[in-house]
Design an enzyme around this catalytic site. Sequence first.
Site, PDB file in Angstrom:
ATOM      1  N   CYS A  43      11.706  15.405 -32.250  1.00 36.17           N
ATOM      2  CA  CYS A  43      11.622  14.947 -33.634  1.00 36.17           C
ATOM      3  C   CYS A  43      10.165  14.623 -33.976  1.00 36.17           C
ATOM      4  O   CYS A  43       9.380  14.243 -33.113  1.00 36.17           O
ATOM      5  CB  CYS A  43      12.491  13.711 -33.847  1.00 36.17           C
ATOM      6  SG  CYS A  43      12.522  13.166 -35.581  1.00 36.17           S
ATOM      7  N   ASP A  45       9.228  12.168 -35.522  1.00 32.23           N
ATOM      8  CA  ASP A  45       9.102  10.701 -35.574  1.00 32.23           C
ATOM      9  C   ASP A  45       7.913  10.221 -34.729  1.00 32.23           C
ATOM     10  O   ASP A  45       7.757  10.593 -33.566  1.00 32.23           O
ATOM     11  CB  ASP A  45      10.406  10.085 -35.046  1.00 32.23           C
ATOM     12  CG  ASP A  45      10.512   8.601 -35.363  1.00 32.23           C
ATOM     13  OD1 ASP A  45      11.440   8.220 -36.100  1.00 32.23           O
ATOM     14  OD2 ASP A  45       9.670   7.821 -34.861  1.00 32.23           O
ATOM     15  N   ARG A  47       7.365   7.591 -33.291  1.00 28.34           N
ATOM     16  CA  ARG A  47       7.677   6.735 -32.133  1.00 28.34           C
ATOM     17  C   ARG A  47       8.129   7.513 -30.914  1.00 28.34           C
ATOM     18  O   ARG A  47       8.467   6.916 -29.886  1.00 28.34           O
ATOM     19  CB  ARG A  47       8.761   5.727 -32.532  1.00 28.34           C
ATOM     20  CG  ARG A  47       8.334   4.812 -33.652  1.00 28.34           C
ATOM     21  CD  ARG A  47       9.524   4.112 -34.259  1.00 28.34           C
ATOM     22  NE  ARG A  47      10.446   5.059 -34.903  1.00 28.34           N
ATOM     23  CZ  ARG A  47      11.575   4.704 -35.520  1.00 28.34           C
ATOM     24  NH1 ARG A  47      11.952   3.458 -35.535  1.00 28.34           N
ATOM     25  NH2 ARG A  47      12.329   5.622 -36.100  1.00 28.34           N
ATOM     26  N   HIS A  99      16.576  11.359 -30.797  1.00 26.39           N
ATOM     27  CA  HIS A  99      16.394   9.918 -30.552  1.00 26.39           C
ATOM     28  C   HIS A  99      17.342   9.112 -31.421  1.00 26.39           C
ATOM     29  O   HIS A  99      17.623   9.484 -32.569  1.00 26.39           O
ATOM     30  CB  HIS A  99      14.937   9.494 -30.806  1.00 26.39           C
ATOM     31  CG  HIS A  99      14.515   9.615 -32.227  1.00 26.39           C
ATOM     32  ND1 HIS A  99      14.419   8.530 -33.076  1.00 26.39           N
ATOM     33  CD2 HIS A  99      14.194  10.692 -32.996  1.00 26.39           C
ATOM     34  CE1 HIS A  99      14.039   8.944 -34.283  1.00 26.39           C
ATOM     35  NE2 HIS A  99      13.892  10.252 -34.252  1.00 26.39           N
ATOM     36  N   CYS A 102      17.367   8.093 -35.588  1.00 26.71           N
ATOM     37  CA  CYS A 102      16.660   9.198 -36.260  1.00 26.71           C
ATOM     38  C   CYS A 102      16.939   9.185 -37.772  1.00 26.71           C
ATOM     39  O   CYS A 102      18.088   9.241 -38.214  1.00 26.71           O
ATOM     40  CB  CYS A 102      17.100  10.530 -35.669  1.00 26.71           C
ATOM     41  SG  CYS A 102      16.195  11.944 -36.332  1.00 26.71           S
TER      42      CYS A 102
HETATM   43 CO    CO Z   1      13.998  11.539 -35.849  1.00 26.38          CO
END
Ligand code: CO
Length: 211
Positions: A43, A45, A47, A99, A102
């Site tokens: 992803c 993302d 993090r 994750h 998400c």
């Molecule tokens: Co995500």
Amino acid sequence: MEEYYKQLLDNNKEWVESKTKDDPAYFTRLAQGQQPPLLWIGCADSRVPANEIIGAQPGEVFVHRNIANMVVHSDMNMLSVLDYAVNVLKVRHVIVCGHYGCGGVAAAMTNQRIGLIDNWIRHIKDVYRLHNLELDGIDDHQKRFNRFVELNVYEQVLDLAKTSIIQNAWENGQQIHLHGWVYDIKDGLIVDLDVTLKNNSSLEEVYRLTH
Ligand code: CO
């Protein structure tokens, strides 16, 4: 704002120094080429930084990231990365890593109109439709969300297997293992979903390509 931006370049200089202090040839060696054993599809993302969470070094992971770690079979970007990873770099493992928490998956569970991204999230909604009996049967919202994240990863692993690239590689005897993981942003630990695919055998008949 300006200071933050400058700091990034200072950080870079510090990083170069730390890498070359005990190993002056570090970058000269990396510059000679890459032979990563692993393709990571994760992803976007912020993090979930691929290399960092698995302790991988530069040169070790070929990375593709998008919203909700999707394998969309008409996505030229993903297909190009996959083709290069499989046919040129000869990676041995492909990991789809989702994750918990998400945002893309969360959005797919709602009817909210966001914008252009709705067309991307559509692909995640298709996963919900495939598993709606199981998902609708989970009353607790958090548990349903977590399970949806896992099922989305699982479907992306299957979608990887269905690509002509993986189908051809397996047909040609290339050993490539496809894995599905979920990273927990709350504790940093990875859950291996144990859905590893090494061949066609678990694909529905209609997706198996032959000569
Ligand atoms: Co995500």
